[in-house]
Design a protein around this motif. Structure first.
Motif, PDB file in Angstrom:
ATOM      1  N   GLU A  67      -2.882 -11.142   2.136  1.00 13.59           N
ATOM      2  CA  GLU A  67      -3.144 -10.990   3.569  1.00 13.59           C
ATOM      3  C   GLU A  67      -4.655 -11.126   3.789  1.00 13.59           C
ATOM      4  O   GLU A  67      -5.453 -10.590   2.996  1.00 13.59           O
ATOM      5  N   GLN A  74       1.087  -6.381   1.198  1.00  8.92           N
ATOM      6  CA  GLN A  74      -0.314  -6.815   1.143  1.00  8.92           C
ATOM      7  C   GLN A  74      -0.504  -8.189   0.481  1.00  8.92           C
ATOM      8  O   GLN A  74      -1.368  -8.949   0.892  1.00  8.92           O
ATOM      9  N   GLU A  80      -7.094  -8.272   3.374  1.00  8.15           N
ATOM     10  CA  GLU A  80      -7.163  -7.625   2.048  1.00  8.15           C
ATOM     11  C   GLU A  80      -7.900  -8.461   1.008  1.00  8.15           C
ATOM     12  O   GLU A  80      -7.951  -8.097  -0.164  1.00  8.15           O
ATOM     13  N   ASP A 139       0.855  -1.192   0.000  1.00  8.38           N
ATOM     14  CA  ASP A 139       0.000   0.000   0.000  1.00  8.38           C
ATOM     15  C   ASP A 139       0.892   1.243   0.000  1.00  8.38           C
ATOM     16  O   ASP A 139       2.126   1.129  -0.037  1.00  8.38           O
TER      17      ASP A 139
END
Ligand SMILES: CC(C)(COP(=O)(O)OP(=O)(O)OC[C@H]1O[C@@H](n2cnc3c(N)ncnc32)[C@H](O)[C@@H]1OP(=O)(O)O)[C@@H](O)C(=O)NCCC(=O)NCCS
Length: 227
Positions: free
Chosen positions: A147, A123, A150, A117
């Motif tokens: 993850e 992520q 996410e 990010d």
């Protein structure tokens, strides 16, 4: 002794030609794989796909060889794989062997697509390779890991789109991968991304705990490829 008939001469000529064509096909495939693995910058082949906005978040992706990946990202990728996959591996014939997984993930042939990010927080990632598989040049997706927080925001699908673009640009015939049959979310995900059972997948009656899925390279994209 005796003279060969015209029919049998024609047949052996056809066989020789078919053999030559097959050898040529394999040699071409190997040269595409070598060329892809020598590329200095894969990011430039898919720049438009590497930025991704999900609601409040901006995601930036980058591609590098494992040998150029920073230690923090590699350690995180190994840890995320363990968090996501350990239980699934333990409940099938493969079992979980961290040493073997680390060896696979740090092999010099590995390429990494990593998503962060805007605060550089890691992520998602994919470990992939350009390789010959069953005589075909393929982009083999070894891992796609997101993850937990996410997921279901389209990030996995975007990672696969990047891999598919890279496959097309480097003349790989398809993106191929191995999926555990007892991982229903992965099965639903890959099907939603357009993947289907590959010819090299074990037969249903073998009741294997894994299947091989693939998606053929889009011909339109492959026409102007760099390789
Ligand atoms: C499987 C995985 C990579 C999917 O990533 P993701 O970013 O959540 O997937 P996306 O948001 O891009 O999903 C795209 C589509 O796939 C399907 N899909 C994804 N996850 C799904 C799930 N858990 N159940 C059912 N369908 C699913 C849906 O159709 C989804 O579209 P929708 O959200 O609009 O309905 C992610 O769940 C993950 O990292 N799982 C753990 C590791 C793993 O199993 N990796 C795959 C094997 S290596």
């Amino acid at each position: 002794m005796g003279k060969k008939s015209t029919t049998s001469t024609n047949k052996s000529k056809e066989k020789r030609q078919a053999r030559k064509l097959e050898q040529r096909r394999i040699a071409d495939g190997m040269s595409f794989v070598t060329t892809a693995n020598k590329l200095k910058d894969l990011n430039s082949l898919c720049k438009d796909l590497l930025m991704y906005s999900i609601e409040d978040k901006e995601i930036d992706m980058s591609i590098s060889r494992v040998t150029d990946l920073d230690k923090e990202a590699l350690d995180w990728a190994i840890d995320l794989t363990e968090r996501n996959m350990k239980k699934l591996y333990e409940t099938c014939a493969w079992g979980w062997n961290k040493e073997r997984k680390v060896e696979e993930m740090t092999d010099d042939a590995a390429w990494y697509l990593v998503a962060r990010d805007k605060n550089k927080k890691l992520q998602a990632f994919s470990h992939f390779r350009f390789d010959m598989d069953y005589g075909e040049p393929v982009l083999y997706c070894y891992e796609v890991q997101i993850e937990e927080a996410e997921r279901r925001r389209g990030l996995g699908q975007r990672l696969m789109q990047v891999l598919e673009r890279l496959a097309a640009e480097t003349r790989m015939h398809c993106v191929r991968l191995t999926a555990l049959t007892h991982n229903p979310s992965a099965a639903a995900f890959f099907r939603a991304c357009g993947y289907s059972i590959d010819d090299t997948s074990p037969a249903k009656e073998d009741c294997a705990h894994y299947e091989i899925l693939s998606k053929a390279t889009a011909v339109d994209n492959a026409e102007d490829c760099i390789a």
